[in-house]
Design an enzyme around this catalytic site. Structure first.
Site, PDB file in Angstrom:
ATOM      1  N   LYS A 176      14.449   4.257   4.014  1.00  0.00           N
ATOM      2  CA  LYS A 176      14.378   3.226   5.050  1.00  0.00           C
ATOM      3  C   LYS A 176      14.370   1.861   4.384  1.00  0.00           C
ATOM      4  CE  LYS A 176      11.179   0.952   7.004  1.00  0.00           C
ATOM      5  NZ  LYS A 176      11.871  -0.367   7.166  1.00  0.00           N
ATOM      6  N   GLU A 250       3.235   1.756  -4.526  1.00  0.00           N
ATOM      7  CA  GLU A 250       3.302   0.623  -5.452  1.00  0.00           C
ATOM      8  C   GLU A 250       3.130  -0.627  -4.612  1.00  0.00           C
ATOM      9  OE1 GLU A 250       4.185  -2.607  -7.020  1.00  0.00           O
ATOM     10  OE2 GLU A 250       6.250  -1.934  -6.740  1.00  0.00           O
ATOM     11  N   CYS A 284       6.268  -8.559  -7.210  1.00  0.00           N
ATOM     12  CA  CYS A 284       4.884  -8.106  -7.247  1.00  0.00           C
ATOM     13  C   CYS A 284       4.290  -8.216  -8.646  1.00  0.00           C
ATOM     14  CB  CYS A 284       4.784  -6.671  -6.735  1.00  0.00           C
ATOM     15  SG  CYS A 284       5.892  -5.522  -7.573  1.00  0.00           S
ATOM     16  N   GLU A 382      -2.084 -12.766  -3.221  1.00  0.00           N
ATOM     17  CA  GLU A 382      -0.664 -12.721  -3.580  1.00  0.00           C
ATOM     18  C   GLU A 382       0.117 -13.654  -2.663  1.00  0.00           C
ATOM     19  OE1 GLU A 382       2.443  -9.318  -4.940  1.00  0.00           O
ATOM     20  OE2 GLU A 382       1.450  -8.980  -3.026  1.00  0.00           O
TER      21      GLU A 382
END
Length: 477
Positions: A176, A250, A284, A382
């Site tokens: 997806k 992750e 990331c 983040e």
């Protein structure tokens, strides 16, 4: 405009169940550059059914691993011939500078295909161990149907980090893609078909959150492989926990680059610019906390500021561009909000700030904060954009403490003239991947994080093992 009106399910291009579409908007021009069907839960049902049939009844899991590796090797050859096209598509749909797309967005997925094609030729599927009454055969078998849910920032990298080992292991898969970046997956589907991978082994359905959660929750799925936000990862982990379904997660990061006093700053900045600002800061693993000793703090701030000023902001299709736009307006607004937060917290932007480089396009000014502390939100959360915070430390022990004082543990670096001493620092930081005077993700080595950065590992032999179940067969005599 790149337009598709079908989905790739069961080895064929099929009409979607619904009539909804996804518009792909250029982050540079804010114009529609592509359109694809918006997958529905019914489409996910069909894709899982195709993958289930291919796993339960098809030839793919019953081939030897070496035979599957040979097919993956063919896919790698096809991919190699079209990686320039892949790089251009990714730059078009999500704004990655074309140089980064050519250097990483397309070549790294190719490298993963090549690595797993080679590993699969020799990876041990069975081994004999001594048992109480006779030998025991320890066998590795594919986990089953995999749901791969991937983000928009490095779409092919994240697909391939899952697809390549899953295929070699003998799994079937439903991918997806994120709704922001579906175009590259259509090119991948063409390659899969050309490589002769059996029908139903690979299925690709771009969709939003509702259909994605339906896929993750589907009883026909044996394992979920997810890359994305920590918040979404927690939701997926809860679903998988309820169903006792395997998962690899992750997730986010807030990595620290420790600059030791013996570091040669001019030579380090070239590598640090990639480690900190790759992909417009939408990574990331980005090293967004720059830790500098008080002895050289002002010097490091000046060096980082000079580095950022030397990265031209502009059209991502221009090879001269160092930093392009962010993927979407909401991301632009999110990053600008964090810049405001940093100013309100008392940090000083020595480069960048709230002024936008261009009136059109989802650009933000690459920003370097001085006077930051590790307690500030800009140092703890983040941001996922080109925003760096330079944080002072007292001594090396304090630098390690600051690096570890975070909810995440995905990546990190240390910059020093003494490589062996750098290794000593690396061993003290709780991060899943680390670099001494550089940052690299290697196909041969496990990738993943500690703490809120996720569960499990991808890449390397460990990444292949994540798609295998262990079976012990004892026998008498």
């Amino acid at each position: 405009m790149r337009q598709h009106d079908t989905l790739f399910i069961g080895g064929d291009w099929v009409a979607p169940a619904g009539t909804g579409t996804i518009d792909v908007v250029s982050p540079h021009t804010e114009e529609v550059v592509g359109r694809v069907p918006d997958g529905t839960p019914a489409d996910m049902d069909r894709a899982v059914a195709a993958a289930r049939q291919a796993f339960d009844q098809g030839p793919w899991p019953r081939m030897t691993m070496a035979e599957r590796a040979a097919v993956v090797g063919r896919l790698a050859e096809i991919y190699a011939a079209r990686q320039s096209e892949m790089a251009e598509i990714i730059t078009l749909e999500m704004g990655s500078p074309i140089t980064f797309s050519q250097m990483a967005q397309a070549p790294q997925p190719l490298g993963m295909l090549q690595y797993y094609a080679e590993l699969g030729r020799t990876f041990p599927v069975e081994e004999e161990r001594p048992g109480t009454f006779g030998p025991v055969t320890v066998r590795r078998e594919p986990v089953g149907v995999v749901a791969a849910v991937v983000p928009w920032n490095v779409p092919q990298f994240v697909i391939m980090i899952k697809l390549a080992p899953a295929l070699v292991a003998g799994c079937t898969i439903v991918v997806k893609p994120a709704p922001e970046t579906p175009l590259d997956s259509y090119l991948l589907a063409e390659m899969v078909k050309e490589a002769g991978i059996p029908d139903g082994v690979v299925n690709i359905v771009a969709a939003g959150r509702e259909a994605g959660e339906h896929l993750v929750s589907h009883p026909g799925v044996d394992k979920v492989a997810f890359t994305g936000s920590t918040a979404a990862g927690r939701r997926i982990a809860a679903i998988c926990g309820e169903q006792l379904k395997r998962c690899t997660l992750e997730l986010g990061g807030k990595s620290a680059a420790i600059i030791l006093d013996d570091c040669d700053l001019p030579s380090a900045m070239g590598f640090l610019s990639i480690a900190s600002l790759m992909n417009n800061g939408q990574a990331c693993v980005a090293q967004t906390r720059i830790l500098a000793s008080r002895n050289r703090y002002d010097e490091v701030v000046d060096a980082v500021a000079t580095m950022v000023r030397g990265m031209p902001v502009g059209d991502p299709a221009d090879p001269a561009t160092g930093i392009g736009p962010l993927v979407a307006k909401r991301q632009q607004e999110r990053v600008q909000d964090y810049i405001r937060i940093g100013i309100d917290e008392g940090a000083k932007p020595v480069v960048g700030g709230l002024d936008r480089p261009y009136d059109r396009g989802w650009y933000v000014a690459p920003t370097v904060f001085a006077g930051a502390t590790n307690e500030m939100r800009i140092a703890r959360e983040e941001i996922f954009g080109p925003v760096l915070a330079v944080i002072p430390y007292e001594d090396e022990a304090d630098a390690v403490r600051i690096a570890n004082d975070n909810d995440y543990g995905l990546a990190g670096t240390v910059w020093t003239a003494d490589t062996e001493h750098g290794m000593d620092i690396a061993r003290q930081v709780r991060a899943g991947t680390y670099g001494v005077n550089l940052y690299m993700i290697e196909s041969s080595s496990p990738f993943g994080g500690f703490k809120s950065s996720g569960l499990g590992r991808e890449l390397g032999p460990e990444g292949l093992s994540a798609y295998l179940e262990y079976k012990s067969i004892a026998r008498l005599g």
